[in-house]
Write a protein that holds these residues in place. Structure first.
Motif, short mmCIF file in Angstrom:
data_model
loop_
_atom_site.label_atom_id
_atom_site.label_comp_id
_atom_site.label_asym_id
_atom_site.label_seq_id
_atom_site.Cartn_x
_atom_site.Cartn_y
_atom_site.Cartn_z
N ARG A 71 1.20 9.15 -24.45
CA ARG A 71 1.02 7.71 -24.95
C ARG A 71 1.94 7.02 -24.28
O ARG A 71 2.06 5.74 -23.96
CB ARG A 71 1.31 7.77 -26.70
N ASN A 72 3.40 7.49 -24.15
CA ASN A 72 4.14 7.55 -23.43
C ASN A 72 4.80 7.82 -22.49
O ASN A 72 4.88 8.90 -21.43
CB ASN A 72 5.98 7.90 -24.26
N THR A 73 4.05 6.51 -21.32
CA THR A 73 4.49 6.86 -19.57
C THR A 73 5.27 5.88 -19.63
O THR A 73 5.85 5.45 -19.98
CB THR A 73 3.00 5.60 -19.09
N ILE A 74 6.50 6.88 -18.87
CA ILE A 74 7.64 6.41 -18.02
C ILE A 74 7.45 6.08 -16.33
O ILE A 74 7.83 4.74 -16.78
CB ILE A 74 7.98 7.85 -17.61
N LEU A 75 7.09 5.92 -15.66
CA LEU A 75 6.79 5.59 -14.44
C LEU A 75 5.05 5.46 -14.55
O LEU A 75 4.50 5.61 -15.42
CB LEU A 75 6.70 6.72 -12.49
N TYR A 76 4.77 3.97 -13.99
CA TYR A 76 3.94 2.34 -14.34
C TYR A 76 2.43 3.82 -13.14
O TYR A 76 2.23 3.51 -12.39
CB TYR A 76 3.84 1.57 -14.04
N PRO A 77 1.25 4.28 -14.09
CA PRO A 77 0.40 4.54 -13.26
C PRO A 77 -0.63 3.44 -12.54
O PRO A 77 -1.03 4.04 -11.03
CB PRO A 77 -0.72 5.40 -14.45
N SER A 78 -0.85 2.18 -13.17
CA SER A 78 -0.90 1.03 -12.47
C SER A 78 -0.15 0.87 -11.33
O SER A 78 0.84 0.26 -11.63
CB SER A 78 -1.27 0.28 -12.82
N THR A 79 -0.30 0.77 -9.80
CA THR A 79 0.07 0.34 -8.69
C THR A 79 -0.62 -0.23 -7.53
O THR A 79 -1.61 -0.62 -7.75
CB THR A 79 1.11 2.11 -8.06
N LEU A 80 0.03 -0.20 -6.02
CA LEU A 80 -0.50 -0.53 -4.93
C LEU A 80 0.05 0.25 -4.46
O LEU A 80 1.38 0.16 -4.16
CB LEU A 80 -0.55 -2.40 -5.14
N ILE A 81 -0.90 1.01 -3.32
CA ILE A 81 -0.10 2.03 -2.30
C ILE A 81 -1.08 1.20 -0.54
O ILE A 81 -2.45 0.68 -1.30
CB ILE A 81 -0.67 3.29 -2.17
N LEU A 82 0.01 0.89 0.32
CA LEU A 82 -0.57 0.71 1.27
C LEU A 82 -1.38 1.86 1.97
O LEU A 82 0.05 2.24 2.48
CB LEU A 82 0.33 0.09 2.28
N ASP A 83 -2.26 1.99 2.93
CA ASP A 83 -2.53 3.05 3.70
C ASP A 83 -1.85 2.46 5.86
O ASP A 83 -2.56 1.45 5.88
CB ASP A 83 -4.14 3.05 3.96
N LEU A 84 -0.98 3.21 5.44
CA LEU A 84 -0.36 2.82 6.52
C LEU A 84 -0.66 3.19 7.47
O LEU A 84 -0.03 3.69 8.89
CB LEU A 84 1.33 3.21 6.63
N THR A 85 -2.04 3.87 7.65
CA THR A 85 -2.33 4.74 9.11
C THR A 85 -3.06 3.45 9.57
O THR A 85 -3.98 3.34 10.80
CB THR A 85 -3.60 5.73 8.71
N ARG A 86 -3.60 2.39 9.14
CA ARG A 86 -4.12 1.44 9.14
C ARG A 86 -2.89 0.79 9.74
O ARG A 86 -2.08 0.18 9.84
CB ARG A 86 -4.34 0.45 8.05
N THR A 87 -4.09 -0.38 11.11
CA THR A 87 -3.29 -1.20 11.63
C THR A 87 -2.49 -2.21 11.40
O THR A 87 -2.75 -2.89 10.07
CB THR A 87 -4.24 -2.08 13.21
N PRO A 88 -1.70 -3.20 11.69
CA PRO A 88 -0.27 -3.26 10.93
C PRO A 88 -1.24 -5.04 11.30
O PRO A 88 -1.19 -5.96 10.49
CB PRO A 88 0.35 -4.01 11.90
N GLU A 89 -2.48 -5.34 11.77
CA GLU A 89 -3.07 -6.49 12.20
C GLU A 89 -3.88 -6.37 11.04
O GLU A 89 -3.86 -7.31 9.59
CB GLU A 89 -3.94 -6.64 12.61
N ASP A 90 -4.57 -5.32 10.32
CA ASP A 90 -5.86 -5.02 9.28
C ASP A 90 -5.14 -5.16 8.19
O ASP A 90 -5.27 -5.29 7.35
CB ASP A 90 -5.94 -3.76 9.06
N LEU A 91 -3.64 -4.45 7.90
CA LEU A 91 -3.01 -4.66 6.55
C LEU A 91 -2.77 -6.74 6.37
O LEU A 91 -2.57 -6.63 5.09
CB LEU A 91 -1.61 -4.13 7.06
#
Length: 334
Positions: free
Chosen positions: A132-152
């Motif tokens: 019930r009590n989370t510590i680090l938040y599970p909802s996040t945003l993770i960028l895929d750094l295997t993509r090109t800078p242009e795609d990001l």
């Protein structure tokens, strides 16, 4: 059959974390940072029948008031090799071994695990329950750094993309390593925190991150007339760059420096060969909206998984006694 060994050598531990695809919060230095307070780091290597390392877990142990005794907490772990997640069988074996070690050597109310695994990752054969009590938040945003800078960049919101390209004029954006400049960034963080209305640790806590994490600490700041005006502070492993803190003052806001600073951190992580850039939590606030502007997706991790060691005491803890709430607040402190 698994064997659990407590690792006491820093270099050996960090080598294991990196080899198993572990998260930066599993590095030795992060345990030393948390050890400044009421937590004691214990570093566990889990080996298989042939003696090879299956996974690792840096366990933070906190002693609690009677009758709870203690809590074991594994931030963004365990890590199961070679990608941090491992096979279903290895993931189960490592997790079970860590829990059994905590039960035998720590005891208390239970073990809280927060693996760096996507939501839905199976974990069978271990008596885990969603906390019930989370510590680090599970909802996040993770960028895929295997993509090109242009795609990001193509996935950014229009305003953010424009700020990355044209913002930050009149400022110098670079990585910070000098102790005096780190102190200047900490002072900026205090200004930013006061503006946003949240509390911070004392200055020595942040200095310890800089010192103990060493090269794994990636602090990027924009400077205007020699003074920082915007920053983002990450910690890096072999795979992941994880945002810890960020801040800006009026000068940084006027220079539209926030987006170029974050983008510079993304580029540094990509150039270092990392695969993921984790923005560390999404809520319903302005900071999270800024994070969301860097991509068209969100990510959901498995969250906090609890393994009760004492059912009755765990039930009291889970219902939110003041001691439990205080521990969670301290863990979430910026």
């Amino acid at each position: 059959m698994t064997t659990v060994t407590e690792v006491l050598d820093r270099a050996a531990w960090d080598a294991d974390v990196l080899a198993t695809g572990g998260h930066p919060l599993q590095l030795w230095g992060w345990g030393e940072v948390k050890g400044l307070g009421e937590w004691t780091p214990r570093r566990l290597r889990v080996a298989g029948d042939d003696g090879s390392t299956l996974g690792v877990a840096q366990v933070l142990v906190r002693h609690l008031p009677t009758p709870f005794k203690a809590l074991s907490y594994v931030p963004r772990g365990p890590a199961v090799g070679p990608d941090g997640i491992g096979s279903d069988a290895d993931r189960t074996a490592v997790t079970r071994a860590v829990v059994e070690w905590c039960s035998a050597n720590v005891g208390g109310i239970g073990v809280s695990l927060e693996p760096d695994w996507d939501k839905g990752t199976p974990l069978s054969g271990v008596n885990v329950r969603q906390a019930r009590n989370t510590i680090l938040y599970p909802s996040t945003l993770i960028l895929d750094l295997t993509r090109t800078p242009e795609d990001l960049m193509a996935d950014m919101g229009r305003t953010t993309r424009a700020d990355v390209r044209k913002g930050g004029r009149g400022v110098e954006i670079r990585r910070v390593t000098d102790d005096a400049e780190v102190d200047a960034v900490i002072a900026l963080y205090r200004v930013s925190a006061a503006h946003a209305g949240f509390a911070l640790h004392d200055d020595d806590y942040y200095r310890t991150i800089h010192r103990e994490l060493g090269d794994a600490s990636m602090l990027v700041a924009a400077f205007q007339e020699g003074e920082p005006c915007s920053f983002v502070w990450n910690v890096n492993s072999a795979t992941t760059s994880f945002e810890l803190y960020g801040g800006v003052n009026d000068a940084g806001r006027k220079a539209r420096a926030n987006a170029p600073v974050k983008w510079h951190a993304v580029q540094l992580a990509q150039q270092a060969g990392l695969r993921r850039y984790d923005m560390n939590g999404l809520l319903n606030d302005g900071i999270s909206e800024f994070k969301r502007s860097f991509a068209k997706h969100e990510d959901e991790l498995v969250g906090t998984l609890d393994v009760p060691l004492n059912g009755a005491l765990y039930a009291l803890w889970e219902r939110g006694l003041p001691a439990a709430k205080q521990v969670v607040r301290k863990l979430r402190s910026r």
